[in-house]
Design an enzyme around this catalytic site. Structure first.
Site, mmCIF file in Angstrom:
data_model
loop_
_atom_site.group_PDB
_atom_site.id
_atom_site.type_symbol
_atom_site.label_atom_id
_atom_site.label_comp_id
_atom_site.label_asym_id
_atom_site.label_seq_id
_atom_site.Cartn_x
_atom_site.Cartn_y
_atom_site.Cartn_z
ATOM 1 N N LYS A 140 0.868 -1.021 -0.001
ATOM 2 C CA LYS A 140 0.026 -0.030 0.060
ATOM 3 C C LYS A 140 1.043 1.304 -0.057
ATOM 4 C CE LYS A 140 -3.789 -2.202 0.721
ATOM 5 N NZ LYS A 140 -5.271 -2.265 -0.233
ATOM 6 N N LYS A 166 2.213 -9.390 -1.925
ATOM 7 C CA LYS A 166 1.453 -9.444 -3.486
ATOM 8 C C LYS A 166 1.098 -7.882 -3.750
ATOM 9 C CE LYS A 166 -3.217 -9.634 -3.419
ATOM 10 N NZ LYS A 166 -3.767 -8.294 -3.530
ATOM 11 N N ASP A 168 -1.477 -5.118 -5.284
ATOM 12 C CA ASP A 168 -2.895 -4.741 -4.959
ATOM 13 C C ASP A 168 -3.647 -5.293 -6.281
ATOM 14 O OD1 ASP A 168 -4.021 -2.368 -2.639
ATOM 15 O OD2 ASP A 168 -5.031 -4.397 -3.373
ATOM 16 N N GLU A 169 -4.613 -5.226 -6.057
ATOM 17 C CA GLU A 169 -5.801 -5.767 -7.570
ATOM 18 C C GLU A 169 -5.720 -4.777 -8.591
ATOM 19 O OE1 GLU A 169 -7.226 -4.904 -4.787
ATOM 20 O OE2 GLU A 169 -8.320 -3.347 -5.116
ATOM 21 N N HIS A 257 -7.062 -13.150 -6.729
ATOM 22 C CA HIS A 257 -7.944 -12.111 -6.269
ATOM 23 C C HIS A 257 -9.254 -12.291 -6.856
ATOM 24 C CE1 HIS A 257 -9.059 -8.151 -4.895
ATOM 25 N NE2 HIS A 257 -8.147 -8.275 -4.167
ATOM 26 N N LYS A 297 -13.309 -5.395 6.710
ATOM 27 C CA LYS A 297 -14.148 -4.182 6.039
ATOM 28 C C LYS A 297 -15.247 -4.567 5.322
ATOM 29 C CE LYS A 297 -10.699 -2.853 2.355
ATOM 30 N NZ LYS A 297 -9.693 -2.224 1.904
ATOM 31 N N GLY A 329 -9.464 -4.950 5.515
ATOM 32 C CA GLY A 329 -9.751 -4.377 6.899
ATOM 33 C C GLY A 329 -9.354 -5.274 8.194
ATOM 34 N N GLN A 349 -4.295 -11.659 5.480
ATOM 35 C CA GLN A 349 -3.744 -10.691 4.781
ATOM 36 C C GLN A 349 -3.951 -9.233 5.165
ATOM 37 O OE1 GLN A 349 -3.073 -12.360 0.374
ATOM 38 N NE2 GLN A 349 -4.221 -10.292 0.529
ATOM 39 N N GLY A 352 -3.656 -2.297 5.007
ATOM 40 C CA GLY A 352 -3.681 -1.089 5.982
ATOM 41 C C GLY A 352 -3.301 -1.501 7.475
#
Ligand code: CAP
Ligand code: MG
Length: 400
Positions: A140, A166, A168-169, A257, A297, A329, A349, A352
């Site tokens: 991130k 990984k 991100d998507e 994913h 989340k 989340g 995983q 944040g």
């Protein structure tokens, strides 16, 4: 060969009886249409769909539809979907319909399936004896970092204790972070981290792209050093996962994913539940698959999730079990909630929840591992935090 059966939830239109609505699904997905046909022949009747049952369920009905196996082209996942998840969703006689599960005879599940599966990935990481859950992170911010800074974040997460890193998507091969440059930079850092820690850490570069380029892209990132690859299955397609998983030159785990899934899985009255998607990813050969969390989340239904994860792990013909991934989340304060419901055969995983730690990425990774170690030792996170600073700081910031 026994029939394929599919389980649906549906709500008929007010002027349609439940039986008639269910029959409309069976007809539309096999030999029927909206009217009778002058071209019907006796010998095609053997391919007629059958309504096996219709039972009241909540404000609608459950129906099991039997589809003759002969309709399915063995090995052709797109065609399987065109039958069990095709035109039926648009039928006017149904106000809503949701595909809940698919039951396939062994002859239609003769895929190579996952190359690694849970045991293969555990052997790579070295947890085949301890059976502890794996800890993963997503770099991130989701997009924006250049290759050098991406590599720095990955190195910190690795030395902090994650097993898996990984993309991100939404990160693929953009100008601000060219894919092959990113892979070379990240792997140079991970090689250093692996030498320092003595642990294997996987980095899954996101190879999502157009169908006719995805295998070539995956081969290139592996040439650049990637020891895992990632693909967005809903946006790229099940065939893309199958092409990657069945490609002999690709000898690294495939992380799957599911971004965009919620357009289909979230509405309990209409769409496609995660369970059939999980079965299809297992057939296509994904080694790891996001299935959701019990406390994160994204919207979730723990009962559905537990059964979805079982579908990935239970014995299913010759298909290796697939590692479920709980993500979205999560942070150290949620580890206990996840593991106590989902068990240890899971990859937790946190994006944040690691890179937002008050003392940065390395401390965030350490806090996640400490929370997992606490669970494995049967100690509460609060107790464990008394002599583990990184976990204490995470609990102070995010609680549980
Ligand atoms: C998580 C994540 C994942 C979601 C996907 C994100 O980041 O990277 O894509 O977990 O959801 O972009 O939100 P955080 P699911 O850890 O920062 O939330 O796994 O349910 O498909
Ligand atoms: Mg993401």
């Amino acid at each position: 060969m026994s029939d394929v059966t599919a389980l649906y939830y549906f709500e008929p239109r007010s002027d349609t009886t439940p039986k008639f609505a269910a029959q409309a699904i069976a007809d539309e997905e096999t030999t029927g249409t909206w009217t009778d046909l002058t071209t019907r022949t006796d010998y095609t009747k053997r391919l007629d769909g059958r309504v096996e049952s219709v039972e009241p369920e909540g404000s609608g009905y459950l129906t099991k539809i039997a589809y003759p196996a002969e309709i399915f082209e063995p090995g052709n996942i797109p065609q399987y979907l065109s039958v069990v998840a095709g035109n039926l969703f648009g039928l006017g006689r149904l106000n809503s319909v949701r595909l809940l599960d698919i039951f396939l005879p062994e002859e239609l599940v003769r895929f190579k399936g996952p190359k690694f599966g849970i045991e293969g990935v555990r052997k790579l990481i070295g947890t085949d004896k301890s059976r502890r859950p794996h800890v993963g992170t997503i770099i991130k911010p989701k997009v924006g970092l250049n290759p050098k800074d991406t590599a720095e974040v990955a190195y910190l997460a690795a030395t902090g204790g994650v097993d898996f890193i990984k993309d991100d998507e939404t990160l693929t091969d953009q100008a601000f972070c060219p894919l092959n440059d990113r892979v070379e930079a990240v792997m140079a850092g991970l090689d250093k981290a692996m030498a320092e820690t003595g642990r294997t850490i996987l980095y899954a570069a996101n190879v999502s792209t157009r169908a006719d380029k995805i295998v070539e892209r995956a081969e290139k990132v592996i040439e650049c050093g990637a020891n895992a690859i990632m693909v967005d299955v809903i946006t790229c397609g099940f065939s893309a996962v199958q092409a990657l998983a069945e490609e002999p030159s690709i000898k690294v785990p495939v992380h799957v994913h599911r971004t965009m899934h919620a357009a289909m899985t979230r509405n309990k009255k209409h769409g496609i539940a995660m369970r059939p998607i999980a079965r299809l990813v297992r057939m296509a050969g994904g080694d790891q698959l996001h299935t959701g969390t019990v406390s994160g989340k994204m919207g979730h239904d723990p009962a559905e999730l537990l059964e979805d994860n079982n579908i990935l792990k239970e014995k299913w013909y010759s298909m290796k079990p697939v590692f479920p991934v709980a993500s979205g989340g999560l942070h150290p304060g949620k580890v206990n909630a996840e593991l106590s419901r989902l068990g240890n055969d899971i990859i937790l995983q946190a994006g944040g929840g690691i890179h937002g730690h008050p003392e940065g990425t390395k401390a965030g990774a350490m806090a996640m591992r400490q929370a997992v170690d606490a669970f494995m030792e049967g100690v509460t996170a609060e107790e464990y935090a008394k002599n583990h600073r990184e976990l204490r700081l995470a609990l102070e910031k995010w609680g549980k």
